[in-house]
Design an enzyme around this catalytic site. Structure first.
Site, PDB file in Angstrom:
ATOM      1  CG  PHE A 144      -1.806  -1.214   1.302  1.00 28.12           C
ATOM      2  CD1 PHE A 144      -2.946  -1.298   0.512  1.00 28.12           C
ATOM      3  CD2 PHE A 144      -1.494  -2.278   2.142  1.00 28.12           C
ATOM      4  CE1 PHE A 144      -3.770  -2.418   0.564  1.00 28.12           C
ATOM      5  CE2 PHE A 144      -2.310  -3.399   2.204  1.00 28.12           C
ATOM      6  CZ  PHE A 144      -3.451  -3.471   1.417  1.00 28.12           C
TER       7      PHE A 144
ATOM      8  N   GLY B 216       4.514  -1.269  10.611  1.00 25.96           N
ATOM      9  CA  GLY B 216       3.617  -1.660   9.520  1.00 25.96           C
ATOM     10  C   GLY B 216       4.378  -2.212   8.335  1.00 25.96           C
TER      11      GLY B 216
ATOM     12  CB  SER C 156       7.109   1.067   2.790  1.00 24.52           C
ATOM     13  OG  SER C 156       6.521   0.280   3.813  1.00 24.52           O
TER      14      SER C 156
ATOM     15  CG  ASP D 230       2.906  -5.979  10.424  1.00 24.44           C
ATOM     16  OD1 ASP D 230       1.981  -6.626  10.958  1.00 24.44           O
ATOM     17  OD2 ASP D 230       2.742  -5.246   9.441  1.00 24.44           O
TER      18      ASP D 230
ATOM     19  N   GLY E 170      -2.387  -8.466  10.180  1.00 23.42           N
ATOM     20  CA  GLY E 170      -3.210  -7.544   9.405  1.00 23.42           C
ATOM     21  C   GLY E 170      -3.977  -6.539  10.249  1.00 23.42           C
TER      22      GLY E 170
ATOM     23  CG  HIS F 194      -4.884   3.336   8.784  1.00 21.80           C
ATOM     24  ND1 HIS F 194      -5.076   3.104   7.442  1.00 21.80           N
ATOM     25  CD2 HIS F 194      -3.580   3.651   8.926  1.00 21.80           C
ATOM     26  CE1 HIS F 194      -3.942   3.294   6.805  1.00 21.80           C
ATOM     27  NE2 HIS F 194      -3.015   3.621   7.679  1.00 21.80           N
TER      28      HIS F 194
ATOM     29  CG  HIS G  97       1.510   6.161   4.096  1.00 21.64           C
ATOM     30  ND1 HIS G  97       1.011   4.969   3.627  1.00 21.64           N
ATOM     31  CD2 HIS G  97       1.528   7.009   3.038  1.00 21.64           C
ATOM     32  CE1 HIS G  97       0.760   5.085   2.330  1.00 21.64           C
ATOM     33  NE2 HIS G  97       1.055   6.312   1.949  1.00 21.64           N
ATOM     34  CG  ASP G  98      -2.157   5.546   4.864  1.00 21.73           C
ATOM     35  OD1 ASP G  98      -2.370   5.536   3.642  1.00 21.73           O
ATOM     36  OD2 ASP G  98      -1.479   4.671   5.444  1.00 21.73           O
TER      37      ASP G  98
HETATM   38  N1  SAH Z   1       4.035  -0.340   4.856  1.00 23.51           N
HETATM   39  C1  SAH Z   1       3.214  -1.304   4.157  1.00 23.51           C
HETATM   40  C2  SAH Z   1       1.731  -1.250   4.505  1.00 23.51           C
HETATM   41  C3  SAH Z   1       1.413  -1.484   5.956  1.00 23.51           C
HETATM   42  S1  SAH Z   1      -0.270  -1.955   6.215  1.00 23.51           S
HETATM   43  C4  SAH Z   1       3.410  -1.186   2.651  1.00 23.51           C
HETATM   44  O1  SAH Z   1       4.276  -0.431   2.197  1.00 23.51           O
HETATM   45  O2  SAH Z   1       2.710  -1.846   1.903  1.00 23.51           O
HETATM   46  C5  SAH Z   1      -0.414  -1.909   7.953  1.00 23.51           C
HETATM   47  C6  SAH Z   1       0.260  -3.044   8.701  1.00 23.51           C
HETATM   48  O3  SAH Z   1       0.270  -2.679  10.069  1.00 23.51           O
HETATM   49  C7  SAH Z   1      -0.438  -4.408   8.621  1.00 23.51           C
HETATM   50  O4  SAH Z   1       0.433  -5.377   8.094  1.00 23.51           O
HETATM   51  C8  SAH Z   1      -0.811  -4.734  10.080  1.00 23.51           C
HETATM   52  O5  SAH Z   1      -0.624  -6.089  10.451  1.00 23.51           O
HETATM   53  C9  SAH Z   1       0.133  -3.850  10.866  1.00 23.51           C
HETATM   54  N2  SAH Z   1      -0.360  -3.442  12.174  1.00 23.51           N
HETATM   55  C10 SAH Z   1      -1.533  -2.838  12.471  1.00 23.51           C
HETATM   56  N3  SAH Z   1      -1.622  -2.575  13.780  1.00 23.51           N
HETATM   57  C11 SAH Z   1      -0.465  -3.039  14.342  1.00 23.51           C
HETATM   58  C12 SAH Z   1       0.048  -3.063  15.677  1.00 23.51           C
HETATM   59  N4  SAH Z   1      -0.619  -2.543  16.696  1.00 23.51           N
HETATM   60  N5  SAH Z   1       1.252  -3.629  15.886  1.00 23.51           N
HETATM   61  C13 SAH Z   1       1.968  -4.145  14.855  1.00 23.51           C
HETATM   62  N6  SAH Z   1       1.536  -4.136  13.573  1.00 23.51           N
HETATM   63  C14 SAH Z   1       0.335  -3.584  13.313  1.00 23.51           C
HETATM   64 MG    MG Z   2      -0.164   3.267   4.620  1.00 28.72          MG
END
Ligand code: SAH
Ligand code: MG
Length: 218
Positions: free
Chosen positions: A21, A48, A54, A73, A77, A146, A171-172
């Site tokens: 993403f 993440g 990324s 992470d 998910g 998020h 991000h976002d």
């Molecule tokens: N950086 C990535 C996208 C990350 S998506 C890219 O470039 O594609 C968000 C990720 O955050 C997911 O894989 C999810 O498992 C993780 N995540 C969400 N809440 C979390 C938490 N509290 N602790 C650890 N990982 C978390």
């Molecule tokens: Mg993002």
């Protein structure tokens, strides 16, 4: 901040091939921030990982700087990536357990990119890892959950560890609500960082915000 830096062609190809993403323009801004922050000689940390899209960029910058990229992470998910939700990918489900597991895809991504030696992957919940992490960081990239609960905890856990002169990248960040699926918790975290007085905005690239720690505290 330098905008003329670019990842190695092989890195860029691996990034574009990776599941995830992170759009290209924002990825290039993240890369430029990571190259700059690498000069501090401290680790670059991402919250993440997902499938490593990324992470590849942070790893390339870490390699150039002779530091490590750390990526955190639990690999189960975020809310919106679960089965039945907007961003679910059935290929990320562990067929034996029936729950999401992005770790195998992440490891393949990193291996294909030739960057395994520059990354420390931490499997765990972000606030728990933050509590166990003692040292300062050159860069923190917040791209995890998020919800206000998760994004807020990422900020509270990791922003205090950004060294003075180091960068906090979020991000976002959507100042205007896009749709029913896209929350504004990262935007609220961004506002908190600015309101703290410790961080100053460096650049804006679509939903990616780069802030520099210009004062101690928080
Ligand atoms: N950086 C990535 C996208 C990350 S998506 C890219 O470039 O594609 C968000 C990720 O955050 C997911 O894989 C999810 O498992 C993780 N995540 C969400 N809440 C979390 C938490 N509290 N602790 C650890 N990982 C978390
Ligand atoms: Mg993002």
């Amino acid at each position: 901040m330098a905008t003329d830096v670019a990842p190695a062609p092989g890195t860029l190809a691996a990034f574009e091939a990776a599941k995830g993403f992170m759009p290209l323009e924002e990825g290039l801004a993240l890369y430029a921030a990571a190259v700059e922050a690498g000069r501090l000689g401290l680790p670059l940390l991402e919250v993440g990982t997902y499938c490593g899209r990324s992470t590849i960029l942070l790893a390339d910058a870490a390699r150039a700087a002779g530091v490590s990229a750390v990526t955190v992470d639990h690999h189960r998910g975020s809310e919106e990536q679960q089965p039945g939700w907007e961003f679910h990918d059935p290929a990320t489900v562990d067929p034996e357990l029936g729950v999401m597991d992005t770790l195998p895809t992440f490891r393949r991504t990193l291996h294909r990119a030739g960057l395994e030696d520059h990354v420390i992957a931490v499997v765990g919940r972000s606030p728990q890892v933050a509590r166990a992490w003692g040292g300062e960081l050159g860069l923190v990239f917040v791209d995890g959950g998020h919800t206000d609960e998760h994004a807020g905890a990422d900020y509270e856990g990791w922003a205090p560890k950004v060294a003075v002169g180091g960068l906090l990248v979020i991000h976002d960040v959507f100042p205007v609500k896009l749709d029913e699926f896209t929350g504004q918790a990262p935007y609220r975290v961004y506002l908190r960082a600015l309101a703290s007085g410790a961080f100053t905005e460096v650049s804006v690239t679509d939903s990616l915000r780069v802030l520099r720690r210009t004062a101690p505290g928080i």
